[in-house]
Design a protein around this motif. Sequence first.
Motif, PDB file in Angstrom:
ATOM      1  N   MET A   1       0.846  -1.193   0.000  1.00 18.33           N
ATOM      2  CA  MET A   1       0.000   0.000   0.000  1.00 18.33           C
ATOM      3  C   MET A   1       0.885   1.248   0.000  1.00 18.33           C
ATOM      4  N   LYS A   2       0.620   2.171  -0.931  1.00 16.75           N
ATOM      5  CA  LYS A   2       1.428   3.373  -1.054  1.00 16.75           C
ATOM      6  C   LYS A   2       0.540   4.590  -1.333  1.00 16.75           C
ATOM      7  N   VAL A   3       0.812   5.684  -0.625  1.00 15.43           N
ATOM      8  CA  VAL A   3       0.162   6.960  -0.910  1.00 15.43           C
ATOM      9  C   VAL A   3       1.005   7.686  -1.951  1.00 15.43           C
ATOM     10  N   VAL A   4       0.360   8.190  -2.991  1.00 17.01           N
ATOM     11  CA  VAL A   4       1.065   8.907  -4.052  1.00 17.01           C
ATOM     12  C   VAL A   4       0.517  10.329  -4.106  1.00 17.01           C
ATOM     13  N   GLU A   5       1.398  11.289  -3.881  1.00 19.75           N
ATOM     14  CA  GLU A   5       0.987  12.694  -3.808  1.00 19.75           C
ATOM     15  C   GLU A   5       0.931  13.374  -5.177  1.00 19.75           C
ATOM     16  N   ARG A   6       1.768  12.921  -6.128  1.00 21.67           N
ATOM     17  CA  ARG A   6       1.830  13.575  -7.434  1.00 21.67           C
ATOM     18  C   ARG A   6       2.213  12.559  -8.513  1.00 21.67           C
ATOM     19  N   GLU A   7       1.934  12.920  -9.764  1.00 21.61           N
ATOM     20  CA  GLU A   7       2.130  11.996 -10.882  1.00 21.61           C
ATOM     21  C   GLU A   7       3.576  11.530 -11.000  1.00 21.61           C
ATOM     22  N   SER A   8       4.532  12.388 -10.706  1.00 20.89           N
ATOM     23  CA  SER A   8       5.943  12.033 -10.864  1.00 20.89           C
ATOM     24  C   SER A   8       6.371  10.898  -9.949  1.00 20.89           C
ATOM     25  N   GLU A   9       5.587  10.622  -8.897  1.00 18.72           N
ATOM     26  CA  GLU A   9       5.914   9.569  -7.936  1.00 18.72           C
ATOM     27  C   GLU A   9       5.212   8.247  -8.248  1.00 18.72           C
ATOM     28  N   LEU A  10       4.289   8.268  -9.211  1.00 24.98           N
ATOM     29  CA  LEU A  10       3.406   7.121  -9.415  1.00 24.98           C
ATOM     30  C   LEU A  10       4.136   5.860  -9.859  1.00 24.98           C
ATOM     31  N   ALA A  11       4.986   5.975 -10.871  1.00 16.26           N
ATOM     32  CA  ALA A  11       5.632   4.778 -11.428  1.00 16.26           C
ATOM     33  C   ALA A  11       6.476   4.068 -10.379  1.00 16.26           C
ATOM     34  N   GLU A  12       7.280   4.808  -9.643  1.00 16.04           N
ATOM     35  CA  GLU A  12       8.139   4.198  -8.621  1.00 16.04           C
ATOM     36  C   GLU A  12       7.309   3.591  -7.496  1.00 16.04           C
ATOM     37  N   ALA A  13       6.258   4.295  -7.076  1.00 17.25           N
ATOM     38  CA  ALA A  13       5.396   3.794  -6.002  1.00 17.25           C
ATOM     39  C   ALA A  13       4.666   2.527  -6.427  1.00 17.25           C
ATOM     40  N   LEU A  14       4.192   2.484  -7.674  1.00 16.63           N
ATOM     41  CA  LEU A  14       3.481   1.303  -8.170  1.00 16.63           C
ATOM     42  C   LEU A  14       4.409   0.095  -8.203  1.00 16.63           C
ATOM     43  N   ALA A  15       5.622   0.285  -8.719  1.00 17.79           N
ATOM     44  CA  ALA A  15       6.583  -0.823  -8.786  1.00 17.79           C
ATOM     45  C   ALA A  15       6.926  -1.330  -7.389  1.00 17.79           C
ATOM     46  N   SER A  16       7.109  -0.415  -6.447  1.00 13.81           N
ATOM     47  CA  SER A  16       7.436  -0.787  -5.067  1.00 13.81           C
ATOM     48  C   SER A  16       6.284  -1.545  -4.414  1.00 13.81           C
ATOM     49  N   ALA A  17       5.057  -1.051  -4.597  1.00 14.56           N
ATOM     50  CA  ALA A  17       3.884  -1.702  -4.012  1.00 14.56           C
ATOM     51  C   ALA A  17       3.675  -3.087  -4.611  1.00 14.56           C
ATOM     52  N   GLN A  18       3.920  -3.216  -5.908  1.00 13.52           N
ATOM     53  CA  GLN A  18       3.771  -4.517  -6.564  1.00 13.52           C
ATOM     54  C   GLN A  18       4.782  -5.529  -6.031  1.00 13.52           C
ATOM     55  N   ARG A  19       6.019  -5.085  -5.824  1.00 14.68           N
ATOM     56  CA  ARG A  19       7.043  -5.985  -5.271  1.00 14.68           C
ATOM     57  C   ARG A  19       6.666  -6.442  -3.865  1.00 14.68           C
ATOM     58  N   GLU A  20       6.188  -5.514  -3.051  1.00 19.22           N
ATOM     59  CA  GLU A  20       5.810  -5.857  -1.681  1.00 19.22           C
ATOM     60  C   GLU A  20       4.613  -6.795  -1.657  1.00 19.22           C
ATOM     61  N   ALA A  21       3.639  -6.549  -2.531  1.00 15.21           N
ATOM     62  CA  ALA A  21       2.460  -7.405  -2.610  1.00 15.21           C
ATOM     63  C   ALA A  21       2.831  -8.812  -3.063  1.00 15.21           C
ATOM     64  N   GLN A  22       3.725  -8.906  -4.052  1.00 14.43           N
ATOM     65  CA  GLN A  22       4.153 -10.212  -4.542  1.00 14.43           C
ATOM     66  C   GLN A  22       4.878 -10.980  -3.443  1.00 14.43           C
ATOM     67  N   SER A  23       5.719 -10.281  -2.698  1.00 17.34           N
ATOM     68  CA  SER A  23       6.481 -10.913  -1.621  1.00 17.34           C
ATOM     69  C   SER A  23       5.584 -11.350  -0.469  1.00 17.34           C
TER      70      SER A  23
END
Length: 243
Positions: free
Chosen positions: A172-194
Amino acid sequence: MSLTHIDTLLIANRGEIACRVMRTAKAMGIKSVAVHSAIDRNARHVREADMAIDLGGAKPADSYLRIDALLNAAKASGAQAIHPGYGFLSENAGFARAIEQAGLLFLGPPASAIDAMGSKSAAKALMEAAGVPLVPGYHGEAQDIETFRAAADVIGYPVLLKATAGGGGKGMKVVERESELAEALASAQREAQSSFGDSRMLVEKYVLKPRHVEIQVFADQHGHCLYLNERDCSIQRRHQKVV
């Protein structure tokens, strides 16, 4: 299989929840079987169990998330039932089905209920079809960054990325602005998979000052139902309930 046939129970989890289940099992005269990864062999839940089985591996994906290893552990220990605890495979319909197909008892909802509610995306789709108001967001099948970017643009920032499987603030990740979205999505996906063996995500509007109230409902196979009153979950730390 009825509950009267259970004399040995395997807990497919670790930590506090495993210890709580073991204490209840002991009070009911039921032997408990712990499972553990290679690095958890000296953990408290292992010490408190009547029997312990090493699943191997260091990461959850190589131990607590291995359905085949858990079923083999249940058979080796003579357990008639498996308690999933929370997190890990507790909301995995495939796990519930595999246990049933192995002739064991899953101490949890039927696979059909987990299919409907174990996935946040499936639950949202079900509620949407029933006309229940939802927090604005996207909970579809497409998982590419462009789909999430388009959805976030529509609902407006800040947004909250959530793993569709599991809970406890994992993935789960809070994203404040568009520039943070890609990195936050990749990080959340890795954590969810793990954490859950499932990297699928949804995105919804981040509610800044929420009032989070739950009512937990239980029912057994004999038609008995009860609910545990209202629970105010608004006080949270890292998206995990404190009260």
